[in-house]
Motif scaffolding. Structure first.
Motif, PDB file in Angstrom:
ATOM      1  N   SER A 122       0.851  -1.032   0.469  1.00  0.00           N
ATOM      2  CA  SER A 122       0.281  -0.158  -0.056  1.00  0.00           C
ATOM      3  C   SER A 122       1.061   1.390  -0.061  1.00  0.00           C
ATOM      4  O   SER A 122       2.137   1.489   0.515  1.00  0.00           O
ATOM      5  N   GLU A 123       0.437   2.589  -0.108  1.00  0.00           N
ATOM      6  CA  GLU A 123       0.747   3.022  -0.192  1.00  0.00           C
ATOM      7  C   GLU A 123       0.507   3.954   1.714  1.00  0.00           C
ATOM      8  O   GLU A 123       0.788   5.584   1.468  1.00  0.00           O
ATOM      9  N   THR A 124       0.349   4.044   2.318  1.00  0.00           N
ATOM     10  CA  THR A 124       0.307   4.386   3.622  1.00  0.00           C
ATOM     11  C   THR A 124       1.170   4.398   4.592  1.00  0.00           C
ATOM     12  O   THR A 124       2.319   3.701   4.266  1.00  0.00           O
ATOM     13  N   ASP A 125       0.937   5.455   5.341  1.00  0.00           N
ATOM     14  CA  ASP A 125       2.208   5.131   6.400  1.00  0.00           C
ATOM     15  C   ASP A 125       1.694   4.019   7.721  1.00  0.00           C
ATOM     16  O   ASP A 125       3.009   3.861   8.165  1.00  0.00           O
ATOM     17  N   THR A 126       0.604   3.873   7.628  1.00  0.00           N
ATOM     18  CA  THR A 126       0.520   2.292   8.693  1.00  0.00           C
ATOM     19  C   THR A 126       1.117   1.194   8.974  1.00  0.00           C
ATOM     20  O   THR A 126       1.480   0.816   9.076  1.00  0.00           O
TER      21      THR A 126
END
Ligand code: F6R
Length: 606
Positions: A122-126
């Protein structure tokens, strides 16, 4: 803002887990998912859409398991896609994690993890958090140690919940600045961003504080400090709310809750990626014609920003009502349109953008809803990160938009050599005091504003008068009064009064005067002059001002005194007072506050 939940029990928890994110949907509704420990492995089901839509497609309650976590998302990093939806899994699928907040140092951690062979989906910071825990687990073979070690690396804000196949009966969770609560049941325990996650099942809760983590199993939990490991014992809170009240965080209406969220929204606005601010500033500086557009409240936000761009950066960018845009704007390839929209779906604004694009103009937008039509259409988007605004009447979203565009004005001013980088930093420091000052107004003034609103709730007609930046504030404030209290309030430049409207003044017409601080000498003097004109004709004046008690005796029939504030942030504080004044008037008049008659949250028709 996103919603987190978790359940660990002795029988299948899939159905209550699904129910819990239904109750958290108001915290974010662009996508959702669950991770359930089923037959010794973690099953993740997730997708974009509302909880019911995703459940229809993904059958969220199908996996059988006694422990699980879930999430409903309000996107900040990465678009609204299935990949970006939480929960996120580690490479080996042995850890699943959900998160609410923003990890500001995620890119450097991500680089390090990719270098170490981790694969990202994903592209998330999470997603960096779950891989970081996986990395440390490989070294220590201890899930709790790996969890804490990863937490210590994170900068920014978070509420986190994690499950792992290495400790099949425990939920690991932690918090810094984003809320997290443990719900205590009988042989079953819960986790939630707020009480809504479990209010149908238990009324007993323990609230985590910043920089604490907890490990929760079905019949036990402990809480420790992240840094020192010290064990923390907490009082059990008994929740005496019904589930509707809980969704509103105990506030009687979303409008009030959202007004009270404004300090945090300004903090979020100030954390908007500087590169995005700079890019918009550069786009403005490179364009021959620049227009700010919006509808209703966002038109007033645009007007406020027109004042900021002109007075701070020396760049004149007319604000135009989206619905009048085609009739007024001159557009060519050297034109930039900056749209302001909470929902990102307003027909008039979308239509104006499409029209301008058709003529070769460049486009940018400040929006609150990621993946919305406007966000997808424009060349450059700034996500304002205010969290969902549920009340039909805009409060927190508008205030944040004004703050973000003020930051853009400062960037442009440096670009235009009107101020130095040092000056800019000093002004930004002043803006950083805004959250605490708004909090002070909310804590110390709302009781008095309530009293004043009750006292004057029978008044049918108000004039709202301000000069300079206080003129758009007067307009926006009068709109709040009209739409929530159904009371006529007309905003106008204070100087305009003497050119006609003054004929209306008598003891029956009431006026609100938006006074600047005394440091804005000329503006102060001229606005005071308008108040005198009204008083001289036996008109009633309610002054919002920053002076001492009684200072405005000659000018005002009633006064609401604000804490001393720098002139750059003073108008924001007056808007907060006006929001509360409109809200309490509407309460006194028993209006339908969160859904006023004839209004819709996003107006998607011409
Ligand atoms: C007023 C209000 C409306 C909206 C307007 C634009 O409180 O909410 O005036 O500001 O309909 O909506 P967005 O910002 O979604 O484009």
């Amino acid at each position: 803002m996103c919603g987190i939940s978790g359940i660990v029990g002795f029988k299948n928890i899939a159905m209550p887990l699904l129910n819990s994110i239904r109750h958290l949907e108001y915290r974010g509704y662009d996508s959702c998912g669950v991770a359930i420990m089923s037959n010794n492995s973690i099953v993740v089901r997730k997708n974009i859409g509302s909880v019911d839509e995703v459940n229809e497609r993904e059958k969220l309650s199908e996996p059988d398991g006694k422990i699980g976590i879930a999430h409903t998302r309000w996107a900040t990093h990465g678009g609204v896609t299935k990949e970006n939806t939480h929960p996120h899994l580690s490479c080996e699928g042995d850890f699943a994690l959900v998160h609410n907040g923003i990890i500001s140092n995620y890119s450097e951690i991500k680089k390090e993890l990719i270098h170490g062979g981790h694969r990202f989906n994903s592209e998330t910071d999470t997603e960096v958090i779950v891989h970081l825990i996986e990395k440390y687990f490989v070294l220590s073979k201890d899930a709790e140690k790996a969890f804490i070690r990863a937490l210590k690396r994170l900068e920014g804000t978070y509420a986190i919940a994690m499950i792992t196949t290495h400790e099949k009966d425990k939920i690991f969770c932690a918090k810094r600045e984003s809320p997290l609560v443990i719900g205590l049941g009988d042989e079953i325990n819960y986790l939630g961003s707020d009480f809504n996650a479990f209010i149908d099942y238990t009324k007993n809760a323990v609230v985590l504080d910043d920089d604490e983590y907890a490990v929760v199993s079905r019949d036990h939990y402990f809480i420790k400090k992240i840094i020192s490991g010290e064990v923390i014992r907490k009082r059990i809170t008994e929740i005496n709310w019904d589930s509707d009240m809980a969704k509103k965080g105990g506030y009687p209406h979303y409008m009030l809750k959202e007004i009270y969220e404004q300090p945090q929204c300004i903090v979020n606005a100030m954390q908007v990626d500087k590169a995005l601010i700079k890019k918009l500033s550069d786009m403005i500086m490179k364009s021959r014609h620049v227009y700010l557009i919006g509808a209703g409240t966002t038109y007033y936000v645009s007007l406020m920003s027109e004042y900021h761009f002109s007075s701070i950066a020396g760049v004149f960018t007319p604000a135009i009502n989206s619905d009048e845009f085609k009739n007024l704007a001159y557009i060519d390839k050297d034109t930039l349109i900056i749209a302001v929209s909470q929902s990102g779906e307003t027909y008039d604004t979308l239509n104006a953008l499409k029209f301008a694009k058709g003529k070769g103009a460049k486009t940018a937008a400040i929006v609150n809803v990621m993946g919305s039509s406007i966000a997808r259409l424009v060349d450059h988007t700034i996500m304002q990160g205010s969290g969902p605004e549920i009340c039909v009447i805009s409060t927190k979203a508008a205030l944040s938009q004004m703050a973000i565009l003020l930051l853009v004005a400062l960037e442009m001013a440096v670009n235009n050599k009107r101020i130095s980088v040092r000056n800019k930093n000093e002004i930004e420091k002043q803006i950083s005091h805004l959250p605490e000052l708004i909090q002070k107004v909310l804590n110390e003034k709302s009781g008095f504003i309530h009293t004043i609103a009750n006292k004057f709730s029978h008044i049918n007609n108000w004039l709202y008068l301000g000069r300079g930046k206080y003129y758009p504030i007067a307009l926006e404030s009068s709109l709040k009064m009209k739409e929530v209290a159904y009371v006529h309030a007309e905003g106008m430049p204070a100087g305009f009064l003497k050119h006609g409207t003054i004929a209306l003044i008598d003891e029956k017409l009431y006026s609100v005067i938006f006074m600047p601080p005394r440091s804005d000498e000329e503006l102060y003097r001229l606005t005071a002059g308008s108040a005198e004109e009204i008083k001289a004709r036996k008109g009633f004046t309610l002054g919002f001002h920053f002076g001492e008690k009684g200072e405005g005796e000659k000018l005002f029939s009633e006064e609401i005194i604000l804490p001393k504030a720098h002139s750059i942030i003073a108008p924001f504080l007056e808007l907060v007072v006006a929001q509360l004044f409109a809200y309490f008037t509407a309460v006194a008049l028993k209006r339908n506050i969160d859904k006023p008659r004839s209004l819709a949250k996003s107006v998607t028709v011409a």
